[in-house]
Scaffold this motif. Structure first.
Motif, PDB file in Angstrom:
ATOM      1  N   TYR A  73      -2.630  14.602   7.521  1.00  0.00           N
ATOM      2  CA  TYR A  73      -2.063  14.359   8.860  1.00  0.00           C
ATOM      3  C   TYR A  73      -1.271  15.541   9.410  1.00  0.00           C
ATOM      4  CZ  TYR A  73      -2.169   9.586   6.838  1.00  0.00           C
ATOM      5  OH  TYR A  73      -2.509   8.419   6.219  1.00  0.00           O
TER       6      TYR A  73
ATOM      7  N   GLY B 127       3.218  -3.490  10.482  1.00  0.00           N
ATOM      8  CA  GLY B 127       4.201  -2.487  10.056  1.00  0.00           C
ATOM      9  C   GLY B 127       4.131  -1.295  10.989  1.00  0.00           C
ATOM     10  N   GLY B 128       4.524  -0.139  10.477  1.00  0.00           N
ATOM     11  CA  GLY B 128       4.467   1.060  11.306  1.00  0.00           C
ATOM     12  C   GLY B 128       5.814   1.447  11.869  1.00  0.00           C
TER      13      GLY B 128
ATOM     14  N   ARG C 225      -6.480 -11.608  12.213  1.00  0.00           N
ATOM     15  CA  ARG C 225      -6.017 -10.304  12.691  1.00  0.00           C
ATOM     16  C   ARG C 225      -6.855  -9.895  13.889  1.00  0.00           C
ATOM     17  NH1 ARG C 225      -5.002  -4.485   9.630  1.00  0.00           N
ATOM     18  NH2 ARG C 225      -4.714  -3.315  11.550  1.00  0.00           N
TER      19      ARG C 225
ATOM     20  N   GLY D 286       6.151  -0.760   5.402  1.00  0.00           N
ATOM     21  CA  GLY D 286       5.865  -0.096   4.124  1.00  0.00           C
ATOM     22  C   GLY D 286       6.783   1.113   4.044  1.00  0.00           C
ATOM     23  N   THR D 287       6.414   2.131   4.818  1.00  0.00           N
ATOM     24  CA  THR D 287       7.178   3.377   4.898  1.00  0.00           C
ATOM     25  C   THR D 287       8.681   3.159   5.011  1.00  0.00           C
ATOM     26  OG1 THR D 287       5.314   4.330   6.095  1.00  0.00           O
ATOM     27  CG2 THR D 287       7.418   5.490   6.268  1.00  0.00           C
TER      28      THR D 287
ATOM     29  N   HIS E 245      -1.514  -5.208  13.919  1.00  0.00           N
ATOM     30  CA  HIS E 245      -0.806  -4.016  13.429  1.00  0.00           C
ATOM     31  C   HIS E 245      -1.395  -2.863  14.199  1.00  0.00           C
ATOM     32  CE1 HIS E 245       0.778  -0.934  10.684  1.00  0.00           C
ATOM     33  NE2 HIS E 245      -0.412  -0.375  10.803  1.00  0.00           N
TER      34      HIS E 245
ATOM     35  N   MET F 164      -1.133   7.051  -2.781  1.00  0.00           N
ATOM     36  CA  MET F 164      -2.280   7.608  -2.054  1.00  0.00           C
ATOM     37  C   MET F 164      -2.786   8.864  -2.757  1.00  0.00           C
ATOM     38  SD  MET F 164      -2.108   7.415   2.089  1.00  0.00           S
ATOM     39  CE  MET F 164      -1.962   9.138   2.498  1.00  0.00           C
TER      40      MET F 164
ATOM     41  N   LYS G 137       0.833  -1.195   0.000  1.00  0.00           N
ATOM     42  CA  LYS G 137       0.000   0.000   0.000  1.00  0.00           C
ATOM     43  C   LYS G 137       0.873   1.252   0.000  1.00  0.00           C
ATOM     44  CE  LYS G 137      -1.821  -1.115   4.111  1.00  0.00           C
ATOM     45  NZ  LYS G 137      -0.850  -2.071   4.684  1.00  0.00           N
TER      46      LYS G 137
ATOM     47  N   GLU H 100       5.848  -6.197   8.612  1.00  0.00           N
ATOM     48  CA  GLU H 100       5.268  -5.670   7.364  1.00  0.00           C
ATOM     49  C   GLU H 100       5.590  -4.199   7.176  1.00  0.00           C
ATOM     50  OE1 GLU H 100       1.067  -6.163   7.876  1.00  0.00           O
ATOM     51  OE2 GLU H 100       1.133  -8.299   7.462  1.00  0.00           O
TER      52      GLU H 100
ATOM     53  N   ARG I 225      -0.542  13.557   2.230  1.00  0.00           N
ATOM     54  CA  ARG I 225      -0.151  13.410   3.638  1.00  0.00           C
ATOM     55  C   ARG I 225      -0.149  14.722   4.436  1.00  0.00           C
ATOM     56  NH1 ARG I 225       4.229  11.727   5.267  1.00  0.00           N
ATOM     57  NH2 ARG I 225       3.506  10.107   6.680  1.00  0.00           N
TER      58      ARG I 225
ATOM     59  N   TYR J 107       3.384   6.296   0.390  1.00  0.00           N
ATOM     60  CA  TYR J 107       2.061   6.910   0.549  1.00  0.00           C
ATOM     61  C   TYR J 107       1.947   8.274  -0.126  1.00  0.00           C
ATOM     62  CZ  TYR J 107       1.764   3.277   4.093  1.00  0.00           C
ATOM     63  OH  TYR J 107       1.790   2.077   4.752  1.00  0.00           O
TER      64      TYR J 107
ATOM     65  N   ASP K  20       2.753  -7.958   1.715  1.00  0.00           N
ATOM     66  CA  ASP K  20       1.501  -7.796   2.448  1.00  0.00           C
ATOM     67  C   ASP K  20       0.555  -7.011   1.555  1.00  0.00           C
ATOM     68  OD1 ASP K  20      -0.455  -7.183   4.585  1.00  0.00           O
ATOM     69  OD2 ASP K  20       0.411  -5.179   4.487  1.00  0.00           O
TER      70      ASP K  20
HETATM   71  N1  LLP Z   1       0.551  -3.646   7.750  1.00  0.00           N
HETATM   72  C1  LLP Z   1      -0.718  -3.221   7.924  1.00  0.00           C
HETATM   73  C2  LLP Z   1      -1.749  -4.163   8.281  1.00  0.00           C
HETATM   74  C3  LLP Z   1      -1.021  -1.844   7.773  1.00  0.00           C
HETATM   75  O1  LLP Z   1      -2.256  -1.413   7.969  1.00  0.00           O
HETATM   76  C4  LLP Z   1       0.008  -0.933   7.427  1.00  0.00           C
HETATM   77  C5  LLP Z   1      -0.282   0.479   7.252  1.00  0.00           C
HETATM   78  C6  LLP Z   1       1.303  -1.448   7.224  1.00  0.00           C
HETATM   79  C7  LLP Z   1       1.530  -2.809   7.401  1.00  0.00           C
HETATM   80  C8  LLP Z   1       2.459  -0.591   6.834  1.00  0.00           C
HETATM   81  O2  LLP Z   1       2.666   0.450   7.716  1.00  0.00           O
HETATM   82  P1  LLP Z   1       3.941   1.396   7.558  1.00  0.00           P
HETATM   83  O3  LLP Z   1       5.123   0.574   7.856  1.00  0.00           O
HETATM   84  O4  LLP Z   1       3.954   1.878   6.144  1.00  0.00           O
HETATM   85  O5  LLP Z   1       3.677   2.502   8.524  1.00  0.00           O
HETATM   86  N2  LLP Z   1      -0.798   6.301   5.024  1.00  0.00           N
HETATM   87  C9  LLP Z   1      -0.024   6.558   6.170  1.00  0.00           C
HETATM   88  C10 LLP Z   1      -0.046   5.668   7.344  1.00  0.00           C
HETATM   89  C11 LLP Z   1      -1.219   4.711   7.438  1.00  0.00           C
HETATM   90  C12 LLP Z   1      -0.817   3.335   7.038  1.00  0.00           C
HETATM   91  C13 LLP Z   1      -1.889   2.340   7.243  1.00  0.00           C
HETATM   92  N3  LLP Z   1      -1.448   0.989   7.396  1.00  0.00           N
HETATM   93  C14 LLP Z   1       1.140   7.476   5.950  1.00  0.00           C
HETATM   94  O6  LLP Z   1       1.089   8.187   4.976  1.00  0.00           O
HETATM   95  O7  LLP Z   1       2.055   7.552   6.766  1.00  0.00           O
END
Ligand code: LLP
Length: 388
Positions: free
Chosen positions: A304, A217-218, A134, A261-262, A183, A371, A50, A259, A300, A367, A69
């Motif tokens: 946010y 993730g996160g 989950r 992403g960022t 998550h 996005m 994503k 997982e 973003r 994102y 993922d």
């Molecule tokens: N796994 C799941 C189930 C998730 O919902 C997410 C993000 C990730 C992994 C990856 O998270 P990351 O490592 O990218 O933080 N759009 C936003 C943050 C919301 C992400 C939603 N879920 C941004 O622009 O920072």
């Protein structure tokens, strides 16, 4: 700040603005760093597509050995179309899959995020006899309410109190819940990750057949000011300690999945835009730098109050304070809002700009393109370039 290493000296000489430019080298380096992390009973790194589902990024990460993922059945289908093998894809979606049978036949690993989704899985003639679940563990650590994905205010995942109901439902269909997925949002603090895994392990205790824990993730990156960078290796050490302890206490050796992403892609992309106008609101007002991009390409900041470093490419010595705004017919199309507060403006000190100058928005790999808003003001999609 790792994003400053983006090779802006190697931007394509001819480049239409606005365009996203990605560095293959930086993508590869982050992937290798994540793959180097270890936990006692095995670690799977899944890229959360994503954050950026560009086919080249998927191909690169697939070749390097990352797994994936998917957050919707459409993302899962996109991965399969790209030639990614089904068993390396995990699907955890808010919306029930539109192509569940197809995905299960391809071997995609399914994570039910509600009792209804578990029923749909059980009803598919192609379901394997194991499934992921989950859960919402009742806590979250997003950097704001809009990125918080655990706790009572979040609809994601089955509420932890219904865990036994899910086990019972699965058992009735001879299905084993062998994977727990949680998550809970974004964070950098290893201690918070320690609490997250404690919460997850408490839930594993209630799911006797779980052998794989997906902690989600996160993992936060430092994009601006005093933001904290998540040290993935240090966080994995915390995970390792907790997993070893759990194994000693229970005899259960859990394979871990993460997982990000960022963390994998944020720094590896920039958005190159052009200054199309400079306007001001008088002596007591602001000077606005208007770009040929905006909230349609980078949502973003408006969503946010997220901060992205910016640089006027023609590096004049003289500096000015600017509010950087987008080109959408929308007051909220502000690219420099106050940190975490999209209601307010925050000026940026940048090299003095002139109409026609190029401006780089950093850390736009995650994102931003994925996005982007479709159709608003009929602006065309930004271009895409890959450099080494
Ligand atoms: N796994 C799941 C189930 C998730 O919902 C997410 C993000 C990730 C992994 C990856 O998270 P990351 O490592 O990218 O933080 N759009 C936003 C943050 C919301 C992400 C939603 N879920 C941004 O622009 O920072």
């Amino acid at each position: 700040w790792i994003g400053m290493n983006f090779p802006i000296d190697h931007l394509p000489e001819v480049l239409d603005t606005p365009s996203f430019v990605y560095s293959r080298r930086m993508l590869g380096e982050r992937a290798q760093q994540a793959l180097a992390c270890q936990t006692p009973f095995g670690l799977t790194v899944r890229y959360a597509i994503k954050a950026n589902s560009h086919p080249e990024i998927i191909r690169l990460f697939d070749e390097l050995g990352l797994q994936f993922d998917a957050s919707s059945s459409y993302e899962a289908a996109l991965l399969l179309e790209q030639g990614v093998s089904g068993p390396t894809i995990s699907l955890s979606s808010q919306q029930p899959a539109h192509n569940l049978d197809e995905l299960l036949q391809a071997g995609v690993r399914y994570v039910a995020t509600s009792l209804h989704q578990l029923e749909l899985f059980a009803a598919s003639p192609h379901h394997p006899n194991t499934v992921g679940l989950r859960l919402n563990p009742g806590m979250g650590s997003g950097h704001n309410n809009r990125t918080m994905t655990g706790g009572v205010n979040s609809s994601f995942g089955l509420w932890h109190a219904y865990t036994e109901q899910a086990v019972e439902l699965a058992r009735r269909h001879d299905i084993t819940i062998d994977r727990l997925h949680i998550h809970i949002g974004s964070g950098a603090d290893p201690r918070l990750w320690g609490e997250a895994i404690d919460a997850a392990l408490a839930l594993v205790g209630r799911l006797p057949e779980v052998t794989i824990l997906d902690i989600g993730g996160g993992f936060k990156v430092h994009r601006f000011g005093d933001e904290q960078e998540a040290d993935l290796a240090a966080i994995c050490e915390v995970f390792s300690r907790k997993l070893s302890q759990f194994a000693e206490e229970t005899g259960r050796q859990l394979h871990l999945e993460i997982e990000p992403g960022t963390w994998l892609v944020a720094y590896a992309g920039v958005l190159v835009a052009k200054v199309v106008d400079i306007v001001d609101t008088g002596a007591d007002g602001h000077t606005f730098l208007r770009l040929d991009t905006g909230m349609n390409d980078v949502t973003r900041p408006g969503m946010y109050g997220a901060q992205h470093e910016m640089m006027v490419l023609v590096g004049r010595e003289e500096q000015r304070e600017y509010i950087v705004v987008g080109h959408c017919c929308e007051t909220g199309d502000i690219l420099t809002p106050a940190p975490n507060n999209p209601e307010n403006l925050a000026s940026r000190r940048l090299a003095r700009a002139e109409i026609g100058d190029k401006l780089v928005i950093f850390d736009a790999g995650a994102y931003c393109q994925s996005m982007s808003l479709k159709q608003y003001n009929a602006y065309p999609d930004a271009g895409t370039y890959f450099i080494d």
